[in-house]
Structure formats: C-alpha cells, structure tokens
Enzyme design. Structure first.
Site, PDB file in Angstrom:
ATOM      1  N   LYS A 151      35.634   3.385  98.229  1.00  0.00           N
ATOM      2  CA  LYS A 151      36.033   3.923  97.122  1.00  0.00           C
ATOM      3  C   LYS A 151      35.213   4.357  96.202  1.00  0.00           C
ATOM      4  O   LYS A 151      35.525   5.160  95.391  1.00  0.00           O
ATOM      5  CB  LYS A 151      37.325   2.571  96.419  1.00  0.00           C
ATOM      6  CG  LYS A 151      37.891   2.328  97.243  1.00  0.00           C
ATOM      7  CD  LYS A 151      39.134   1.247  96.399  1.00  0.00           C
ATOM      8  CE  LYS A 151      39.804   1.004  96.871  1.00  0.00           C
ATOM      9  NZ  LYS A 151      40.689   0.079  96.516  1.00  0.00           N
ATOM     10  N   ASP A 178      45.249   2.690  92.230  1.00  0.00           N
ATOM     11  CA  ASP A 178      45.388   1.084  91.822  1.00  0.00           C
ATOM     12  C   ASP A 178      45.240   0.582  90.356  1.00  0.00           C
ATOM     13  O   ASP A 178      46.611  -0.296  90.080  1.00  0.00           O
ATOM     14  CB  ASP A 178      43.978   0.865  92.593  1.00  0.00           C
ATOM     15  CG  ASP A 178      43.242   0.796  93.290  1.00  0.00           C
ATOM     16  OD1 ASP A 178      44.918   0.739  94.764  1.00  0.00           O
ATOM     17  OD2 ASP A 178      42.828   0.900  93.710  1.00  0.00           O
ATOM     18  N   ASN A 204      32.816 -13.648  85.378  1.00  0.00           N
ATOM     19  CA  ASN A 204      32.072 -13.584  86.594  1.00  0.00           C
ATOM     20  C   ASN A 204      31.216 -14.433  87.265  1.00  0.00           C
ATOM     21  O   ASN A 204      30.375 -14.609  86.462  1.00  0.00           O
ATOM     22  CB  ASN A 204      32.198 -11.858  86.429  1.00  0.00           C
ATOM     23  CG  ASN A 204      31.656 -11.622  87.812  1.00  0.00           C
ATOM     24  OD1 ASN A 204      32.171 -12.141  89.286  1.00  0.00           O
ATOM     25  ND2 ASN A 204      30.508 -10.956  88.444  1.00  0.00           N
ATOM     26  N   SER A 230      45.999  -3.168 107.546  1.00  0.00           N
ATOM     27  CA  SER A 230      46.738  -2.230 106.420  1.00  0.00           C
ATOM     28  C   SER A 230      48.189  -2.344 107.340  1.00  0.00           C
ATOM     29  O   SER A 230      48.456  -1.739 108.288  1.00  0.00           O
ATOM     30  CB  SER A 230      45.790  -1.372 106.283  1.00  0.00           C
ATOM     31  OG  SER A 230      46.746  -0.507 105.413  1.00  0.00           O
ATOM     32  N   SER A 256      49.739  -0.211 104.919  1.00  0.00           N
ATOM     33  CA  SER A 256      49.829   1.351 104.062  1.00  0.00           C
ATOM     34  C   SER A 256      50.541   2.062 105.166  1.00  0.00           C
ATOM     35  O   SER A 256      51.282   2.730 104.144  1.00  0.00           O
ATOM     36  CB  SER A 256      48.146   1.653 103.953  1.00  0.00           C
ATOM     37  OG  SER A 256      48.085   1.134 102.623  1.00  0.00           O
ATOM     38  N   GLY A 265      49.642  -9.620  94.551  1.00  0.00           N
ATOM     39  CA  GLY A 265      49.458  -8.358  94.073  1.00  0.00           C
ATOM     40  C   GLY A 265      49.725  -7.675  95.304  1.00  0.00           C
ATOM     41  O   GLY A 265      49.775  -6.437  95.251  1.00  0.00           O
TER      42      GLY A 265
HETATM   43  P1  NAP Z   1      33.969  -6.139  95.183  1.00  0.00           P
HETATM   44  O1  NAP Z   1      34.163  -5.510  93.996  1.00  0.00           O
HETATM   45  O2  NAP Z   1      33.457  -6.824  96.254  1.00  0.00           O
HETATM   46  O3  NAP Z   1      34.107  -7.686  94.161  1.00  0.00           O
HETATM   47  C1  NAP Z   1      34.335  -9.151  94.350  1.00  0.00           C
HETATM   48  C2  NAP Z   1      34.738 -10.142  93.019  1.00  0.00           C
HETATM   49  O4  NAP Z   1      34.720 -11.176  93.613  1.00  0.00           O
HETATM   50  C3  NAP Z   1      33.031 -10.004  92.402  1.00  0.00           C
HETATM   51  O5  NAP Z   1      33.539 -10.027  91.410  1.00  0.00           O
HETATM   52  C4  NAP Z   1      32.300 -10.922  93.304  1.00  0.00           C
HETATM   53  O6  NAP Z   1      31.499 -11.774  92.269  1.00  0.00           O
HETATM   54  C5  NAP Z   1      33.565 -12.014  92.710  1.00  0.00           C
HETATM   55  N1  NAP Z   1      33.294 -12.952  94.300  1.00  0.00           N
HETATM   56  C6  NAP Z   1      33.210 -12.935  95.934  1.00  0.00           C
HETATM   57  N2  NAP Z   1      33.121 -14.277  96.384  1.00  0.00           N
HETATM   58  C7  NAP Z   1      32.767 -15.092  94.798  1.00  0.00           C
HETATM   59  C8  NAP Z   1      32.901 -16.179  95.011  1.00  0.00           C
HETATM   60  N3  NAP Z   1      32.265 -17.114  96.609  1.00  0.00           N
HETATM   61  N4  NAP Z   1      32.185 -17.047  93.936  1.00  0.00           N
HETATM   62  C9  NAP Z   1      32.746 -16.152  92.994  1.00  0.00           C
HETATM   63  N5  NAP Z   1      33.225 -15.176  92.999  1.00  0.00           N
HETATM   64  C10 NAP Z   1      33.173 -14.524  93.994  1.00  0.00           C
HETATM   65  O7  NAP Z   1      35.055  -6.432  95.796  1.00  0.00           O
HETATM   66  P2  NAP Z   1      37.016  -5.672  95.211  1.00  0.00           P
HETATM   67  O8  NAP Z   1      36.854  -4.401  95.755  1.00  0.00           O
HETATM   68  O9  NAP Z   1      36.834  -6.192  93.573  1.00  0.00           O
HETATM   69  O10 NAP Z   1      38.227  -6.158  95.686  1.00  0.00           O
HETATM   70  C11 NAP Z   1      38.474  -7.886  94.946  1.00  0.00           C
HETATM   71  C12 NAP Z   1      40.134  -8.676  95.807  1.00  0.00           C
HETATM   72  O11 NAP Z   1      40.790  -7.322  94.974  1.00  0.00           O
HETATM   73  C13 NAP Z   1      39.585  -8.753  97.121  1.00  0.00           C
HETATM   74  O12 NAP Z   1      40.232  -9.409  97.921  1.00  0.00           O
HETATM   75  C14 NAP Z   1      40.727  -7.374  97.866  1.00  0.00           C
HETATM   76  O13 NAP Z   1      41.501  -7.331  98.651  1.00  0.00           O
HETATM   77  C15 NAP Z   1      41.610  -7.249  96.239  1.00  0.00           C
HETATM   78  N6  NAP Z   1      42.363  -5.783  95.783  1.00  0.00           N
HETATM   79  C16 NAP Z   1      43.931  -5.778  95.811  1.00  0.00           C
HETATM   80  C17 NAP Z   1      44.486  -4.525  95.198  1.00  0.00           C
HETATM   81  C18 NAP Z   1      45.971  -4.811  95.704  1.00  0.00           C
HETATM   82  O14 NAP Z   1      46.547  -3.407  95.512  1.00  0.00           O
HETATM   83  N7  NAP Z   1      46.847  -5.684  95.174  1.00  0.00           N
HETATM   84  C19 NAP Z   1      43.311  -3.029  95.278  1.00  0.00           C
HETATM   85  C20 NAP Z   1      42.327  -3.250  95.910  1.00  0.00           C
HETATM   86  C21 NAP Z   1      41.382  -4.876  95.709  1.00  0.00           C
HETATM   87  P3  NAP Z   1      30.174 -11.725  92.373  1.00  0.00           P
HETATM   88  O15 NAP Z   1      29.596 -10.379  91.257  1.00  0.00           O
HETATM   89  O16 NAP Z   1      29.420 -13.044  91.475  1.00  0.00           O
HETATM   90  O17 NAP Z   1      29.297 -11.562  93.204  1.00  0.00           O
END
Ligand code: NAP
Length: 292
Positions: A71, A107, A155, A20, A22, A252
C-alpha cells in the site's frame, strides 16, 4: 457470470492473497448489477510490484486494489495520487486513466461509511486509537477529518505514536492528538461518556484469536464503544473485553465492505444500492465462517 471479449478486468494485488474475500464482494456487485466486469486476485512477489503495475496497465486492467505489503510502496509507481492518500501514506485503489494509474485511499472513507452505517457517534466521543501502523494512519486521518474531539493514540513503539500525532496535528493545524506508549493508558483521563476505542493493531488476528492488545481490565472500563478493524475472527478478544465491561463492540467487516463499495463505484461509475451492500455483507460473513 459470462466472461466475454468485452468483459473488463479488475483485481487485487498483494501477498499473501489466497484468503482474500474481495473477489466475492466485487464479483457479487457485478453479478447483481449485471455489469460486464470480473475481479481476480494477483499474488505479486517482493520486488516485482513495478513490473506488475506496468503489466496490468499494458493489459488495460481497469482498476486494482492494493493490499499488504504494497500500500505504501505503490505510491511512487503512479502518475497521480490523491492528496488524502498521500497524507495517509497508503493507496489501496488504482484507477486506469489515459496517462497511467491514478491512486486513492478508500480505507479511510470506508471506515467513515461503516461508522455511519452502525450509528457510531464519531463527533460525540473522545477517541482512543490503539496502534500506529499503516491502518492507524487512515483511521487517525478519518477521525481528524470528521471529529474535533480529543484523540489519544497508543502504540507499543511509543515513538511512532508520538511522531504520527505530531505529523497529523501539523497537517490539520490543531493540537488534537496525543501520542503515548501502549502501557501509558493510565495517563488518559476519564471521560464522562466513555471513549470510542479503535483497535488497529494486528494483535488478535486469526489464528491468534486469544490475543488482546490490552490485558488490563481497567482499560475497558473507559470504553463506551470498541471498534476492532480486524474481522477474522468475527468477535475478537478485544471485542469480548469491551462487551464484558459493558461497552458495545464492532468488527472491521463493514470497513472492508465500504472500502470495496467506494472502489467499485469509482471504477464503474455506478451507485451500489444499500440493499446490495447488505446482501453482500451476509455473503462475506458466510464466506468467512466457511473459511475459519
Ligand atoms: P502494520 O502497519 O504492520 O502495523 C501493525 C501495528 O500493530 C503496529 O502499530 C504495531 O506496533 C502493532 N503490533 C503488531 N504486533 C504487536 C504486538 N505483538 N504487540 C503490540 N502491538 C503490536 O499493519 P496494518 O497495515 O496497520 O494492519 C493492522 C491490522 O489492520 C491488520 O490486522 C489488518 O488486517 C487490519 N486492517 C483491516 C482493514 C479493514 O478493511 N477492516 C483494512 C486495513 C487493515 P509497533 O509499531 O510497535 O510495531
């Protein structure tokens, strides 16, 4: 930074936590503003969140950020959660109060600030969100809060996109969002100005940097602006495809920066000047380049 008996502690709870950045962000805010505060990371084991929160409160830790995988789980451990965070279903910031920790989500507003900072015309373009996980909920909420344009959410698990669209349409009281499977993007109509496409899945995240959520070039013809909420690597495969097709792409990192700015401002009741945010952004980039 000199740690004294009066120094207030803040931190990040999550697992894993070791990469991290942060602490870099928050400790630089404190150093530059000469605030008597430090920011630490705390790796919490599965099943230990409640003890961690109680312990932190007993130690009067004044503020905490919450990250993956806690979260959502953290919500029912708090005495108060802001309405917006409740609807998003995720809390990323805890604030120490007399009656216990209060929870909010920075966020969502952090992404909005990032868009403003980059001049992304949120209210002018139809929106296409890829993914329907935890981050997508905050992204969709932010888009509906600030834009009345059409939104499509695609999705891999189609049912999740459809139920999220229904839930948010109900909440905002208008039929603005359509949920689709990831393979159904052909159904999305052409739009004159091109779409603002926001990539919220974890596909393409370091070390899997060659992976891209969509591989069909015709998809990228529809995109005017691509925003990938991933920031490692600095230029994701999704961003490369957007640029190749003539669009403008962002990562991001500013979302991460501004969610931190908002948390810090809430905790310390201090405004972070824009010049300081810009200085911290440079440091964040340096740190990520050194890590990868
Ligand atoms: P999450 O709740 O686990 O959701 C993951 C998402 O990705 C779901 O829509 C999932 O689809 C999809 N996915 C995962 N593997 C896949 C694959 N092989 N093919 C197609 N779809 C796939 O995770 P999250 O908390 O939303 O985080 C997602 C990303 O956002 C992470 O990389 C995180 O680092 C980033 N993020 C960035 C910030 C920032 O401040 N910039 C803040 C928060 C998060 P399904 O529903 O079909 O499983």
């Amino acid at each position: 930074m000199k740690i004294k008996a009066s120094t207030k502690t803040y931190g990040l709870l999550g697992n894993p936590i070791e990469h991290s950045i942060s602490p870099i962000i928050h400790n630089m805010f404190s150093e530059e503003l000469q605030e008597d505060a430090i920011y630490e990371t705390f790796c919490v084991e599965k099943g230990q969140l409640e003890q961690a929160i109680k312990g932190a409160y007993a130690l009067k830790i004044q503020g905490l950020n919450i990250t993956v995988p806690f979260k959502t789980e953290v919500i029912d451990k708090l005495v108060f959660v802001e309405e917006e965070a409740k609807k998003i279903g995720a809390v990323n910031t805890l604030v120490y109060q007399e009656d216990g920790y209060h929870g909010l989500n920075t966020d969502c507003e952090g992404l909005h600030q990032a868009f403003i900072s980059d001049g992304i015309p949120l209210e002018e373009l139809d929106i296409l969100i890829l993914g329907a996980g935890g981050a997508a909920r905050a992204v969709l909420y932010m888009c509906m809060k600030y834009s009345k344009k059409n939104i499509y959410i695609c999705n891999r698990t189609k049912e999740k996109a459809i139920s999220l669209a229904e839930e948010m349409n109900d909440y905002f009281g208008r039929d603005q969002v359509v949920g689709l499977g990831m393979d159904s993007f052909e159904q999305i109509p052409q739009c004159k100005k091109g779409y603002l496409a926001i990539q919220t899945t974890s596909v393409g995240l370091y070390p899997f940097i060659k992976d891209c959520i969509v591989t069909d070039a015709s998809f990228f013809q529809k995109v005017a602006i691509g925003y990938d909420i991933i920031y490692t690597p600095e230029e994701t495969a999704f961003m490369k495809e957007v640029t190749k097709a003539g669009g403008i792409a962002y990562n991001g990192l500013k979302m991460l920066l501004f969610q931190a700015v908002l948390a810090y401002e809430t905790w310390r009741k201090k405004k972070i000047p824009l010049e300081l945010s810009e200085k911290v952004l440079v440091k964040m980039k340096d740190e990520l380049n050194a890590q990868n």
